[in-house]
Design a protein around this motif. Structure first.
Motif, short mmCIF file in Angstrom:
data_model
loop_
_atom_site.label_atom_id
_atom_site.label_comp_id
_atom_site.label_asym_id
_atom_site.label_seq_id
_atom_site.Cartn_x
_atom_site.Cartn_y
_atom_site.Cartn_z
N HIS A 60 -10.13 65.74 -84.93
CA HIS A 60 -11.08 66.16 -83.90
C HIS A 60 -11.28 65.06 -82.86
O HIS A 60 -11.32 65.33 -81.66
N SER A 61 -11.42 63.82 -83.35
CA SER A 61 -11.63 62.71 -82.41
C SER A 61 -10.41 62.51 -81.52
O SER A 61 -10.55 62.22 -80.32
N GLY A 72 -7.97 63.10 -76.31
CA GLY A 72 -6.96 63.68 -75.44
C GLY A 72 -7.58 64.42 -74.28
O GLY A 72 -7.15 64.28 -73.11
N LYS A 73 -8.62 65.21 -74.58
CA LYS A 73 -9.30 65.95 -73.51
C LYS A 73 -9.93 64.97 -72.51
O LYS A 73 -9.81 65.15 -71.28
N ILE A 127 -14.58 57.10 -67.85
CA ILE A 127 -14.03 55.91 -68.52
C ILE A 127 -14.89 55.53 -69.72
O ILE A 127 -14.39 55.20 -70.80
N VAL A 128 -16.22 55.63 -69.53
CA VAL A 128 -17.13 55.38 -70.65
C VAL A 128 -16.91 56.39 -71.75
O VAL A 128 -16.89 56.04 -72.95
N GLU A 129 -16.70 57.66 -71.36
CA GLU A 129 -16.48 58.71 -72.36
C GLU A 129 -15.17 58.46 -73.12
O GLU A 129 -15.10 58.61 -74.35
N GLU A 140 -12.38 56.71 -77.89
CA GLU A 140 -11.46 55.77 -78.53
C GLU A 140 -12.16 55.04 -79.68
O GLU A 140 -11.56 54.81 -80.74
N THR A 141 -13.43 54.69 -79.46
CA THR A 141 -14.20 54.04 -80.52
C THR A 141 -14.36 54.97 -81.72
O THR A 141 -14.21 54.57 -82.87
#
Length: 675
Positions: free
Chosen positions: A250-251, A256-257, A446-448, A453-454
């Motif tokens: 899911h992450s 990817g989205k 970019i924050v999203e 990624e985190t």
């Protein structure tokens, strides 16, 4: 079960050895035993129960007496107590599809002050097979020590004591069964014992006992608990691993989205000149630095121009000067050499022979002439003697400055081109309001993306951690399984036994409930039919119900109203009790003998006829009637005679106070013996 023969030896009023053949005949189930009051009818009924159940027998003559006292007093008063008394009962029972012949001998005598009792059981297990082969056979019973010692338990499987009290009864005393509460206990006992419901319950109890016996040792249980704990942990880890795997997928999908959205925003931002907008300050700084650098290059060029470099513009003249300087230098050198050469030539001519002196002198003169010619200059600029050296230094300076100026010019050109590019880029920087929204959205995205990624990194780390835990637990579990495989096999067997026992108990519980309802329903019908057959008042009772929880029997009249049994007459209550017992025997299949003492006690003539005509011939496959001459009288004997297999009369000697058994009944072959 069929009673075949009973023999009383010095028992009660029965003197000596008295035997009665109790075997019924085809379509003649009744054994009619007549006796006046006090002649031993009830004693005979007690004898049947005593030989079967010993100290548990519910003998009417015992009352509250101790069992030993009862046995002592049961020895005929004319008999020798040391020889004592004995009761022998012979009967057949169908067991496993085969008819077995039993001979049961209970005897007791007094030895000193002690009463000794013995019970011997003889069994002929092939009796039924011989009867089928020969149509008749003499029993060949063999003593069975095991049954003799465990008869109290074995008889419960043949004829439970609770059931015997329903099969062997006093007609005058069963009226109490018409009481709903008394009937409830009888019905409950009969349904559970006679109709097999108790067997179902016993099976459930046996299964429960089996479950409780399925135990592991403490060490095995501890090892098994560890294995189960590890299995539970592994299942939990596997479950967590699956969840973590899904979370990672899911992450990754979310990342990817987010990345695709960021790429789209990046593209839109770039299309709108966002990159130049972002680099605007950088470009401006680059431009300033380029201008500074260009100014430096131009200053250095100016400085070079202030040096000898402009002489390159008169390079041919410099060449002429250099040529002139070289000529003037040679002329000066030639003048200096001529003076030296004149002295050398004179010294050489003096050394040379005369023959060759003229020719050498000529050549030396020519050489000096030639050198002298060189001292003659067409143009004499009177250049310094080091003019050539200065010109050489000038050439080196010009070469150096030329190279440097070329480098500076190249740098100046590149800086100029760079400035042009910067100016073009700065010219292409969009206005802030044009890209501000895109820049903000891009920043948020970019924050999203960073957040996704985190999250993905955390999910990956968690998955890896769970994977290691799963492998670790799996290794431990495999090791435990190998070490405790025998314990596990035993535990699984125990678990399987408990599991299926529990299922079987549940099934038996449902079966028992269904069996109870079925039997109760059949019993309601059988008792009601029996009551209507026996009752003179056909419309008195229309319906009969038995509660399956409390086994309360309820009568209802034609209007559906409940009938209080207390409103019935004594005879009607006796008929109700008889109907209850008859119904029970019918539902049970008439497989037990009925022994009825004083069968017609309180009944009127009409009800007596009903019992004689409708009940006794059909009460069971074997019916023992213990009657007085006023109950089964000559008239009723005539109505009953076609169903009678044997008749006996209990003849009492009032002087000896003893009873003897003779064949026949009043108004029949035994009439001459009846007192």
């Amino acid at each position: 079960m069929l009673l075949r023969k009973i023999t009383l030896e010095e028992f009660g009023a029965y003197r000596g050895k008295q035997s009665l053949d109790l075997t019924p005949k085809k379509n003649k189930p009744i054994i009619l035993i007549g006796g006046l009051n006090g002649c031993g009818k009830t004693t005979l009924l007690d004898a049947i129960q005593l030989v079967l159940y010993g100290n548990r027998a519910r003998c009417s003559g015992r009352g509250t007496k101790a069992y030993e006292t009862y046995l002592r007093e049961s020895i005929n008063r004319k008999a020798d107590p040391s020889r004592g008394s004995a009761i022998t009962l012979e009967f057949t029972v169908m067991t496993g599809g085969h008819e077995h012949y039993y001979r049961l001998v209970r005897s007791w005598h007094i030895s000193g002050k002690t009463l000794k009792e013995f019970l011997n059981v003889y069994v002929d297990e092939t009796y039924g097979e011989r009867v089928k082969a020969q149509r008749s056979a003499e029993p060949e019973g063999k003593f069975n020590r095991l049954l003799s010692e465990g008869w109290a338990d074995h008889v419960e499987s043949l004829l439970p004591l609770e059931i015997a009290s329903l099969a062997f009864f006093d007609g005058e005393k069963i009226e109490s069964l018409a009481n709903p509460e008394r009937a409830a206990s009888v019905i409950e006992s009969a349904v559970h014992s006679l109709l097999g419901v108790s067997t179902v319950q016993q099976l459930r109890n046996d299964l429960l006992a089996l479950q409780r016996r399925q135990k592991l040792s403490e060490e095995e249980q501890h090892l098994l608990d560890n294995i189960r704990a590890q299995e539970a942990e592994r299942e939990a880890v596997v479950s967590q691993y699956d969840i973590a795997h899904q979370e990672l997928a899911h992450s990754r999908s979310e990342l990817g989205k987010a990345q695709r959205k960021l790429d789209s925003l990046e593209k839109a931002f770039a299309d709108e000149g966002g990159d130049l907008f972002t680099r605007r300050v950088e470009l401006e700084n680059d431009r300033k630095q380029a201008l500074v650098r260009l100014a430096q290059v131009r200053t250095e060029l100016t400085q070079l121009a202030a040096g000898p470099l402009p002489l390159l513009m008169v390079a041919p003249l410099l060449d002429d000067v250099r040529q002139q300087a070289r000529i003037e230098q040679e002329a000066q050198q030639s003048a200096q050499v001529l003076e030296v050469l004149e002295e050398r030539d004179r010294w050489l001519l003096e050394l040379m022979p005369d023959a060759t002196r003229a020719e050498v002198l000529k050549r030396l003169d020519d050489d000096r002439a030639e050198r002298a010619a060189k001292t003659q200059l067409a143009v004499d600029l009177r250049l310094p003697h080091d003019a050539l050296a200065q010109l050489t230094v000038l050439d080196e300076l010009l070469q150096r400055d030329t190279q440097r100026s070329a480098q500076l010019l190249h740098s100046a050109a590149e800086l100029a081109e760079h400035l042009d590019q910067l100016d073009r880029q700065l010219a292409g920087v969009p206005a802030q309001d044009k890209v501000e929204a895109l820049q903000a959205a891009r920043g948020e995205q970019i924050v999203e993306v960073t957040r996704c990624e985190t999250t993905r990194d955390r999910a990956t780390a968690k998955l890896e951690d769970l994977k290691r835990r799963r492998e670790h637990v799996t290794t431990l579990l495999e090791r435990a399984h190998k070490e405790f495989v025998r314990t596990k096999v035993k535990a699984e067997e125990v678990e399987r036994v408990i599991k299926y026992s529990e299922k079987a108990r549940d099934t038996l519980e449902r079966f028992g409930s269904a069996l109870l309802e079925r039997h109760i329903s059949r019993l309601e019908v059988a008792v009601l039919q029996s009551f209507k057959v026996l009752m003179r008042k056909q419309g008195l009772v229309r319906d009969l119900r038995i509660d399956t929880d409390k086994f309360i029997l309820t009568l209802a009249d034609a209007d559906g109203e409940a009938i209080d049994p207390a409103r019935l007459s004594a005879g009607e209550r006796q008929l109700l009790a008889v109907s209850l017992l008859w119904g029970l025997m019918r539902v049970a299949g008439n497989r037990l003998p009925s022994v009825i003492d004083t069968p017609l006690g309180r009944l009127d003539s009409r009800h007596r006829e009903h019992l004689v005509d409708r009940y006794f011939p059909n009460a069971s496959d074997q019916v023992l009637l213990l009657s007085t001459d006023e109950e089964i009288d000559e008239y009723l004997l005539g109505r009953l005679e076609k169903s009678v297999a044997h008749t006996y009369t209990l003849v009492h000697d009032d002087t000896e106070f003893t009873t003897a058994v003779v064949e026949g009944y009043w108004w029949s072959a035994g009439a001459s013996h009846a007192g």
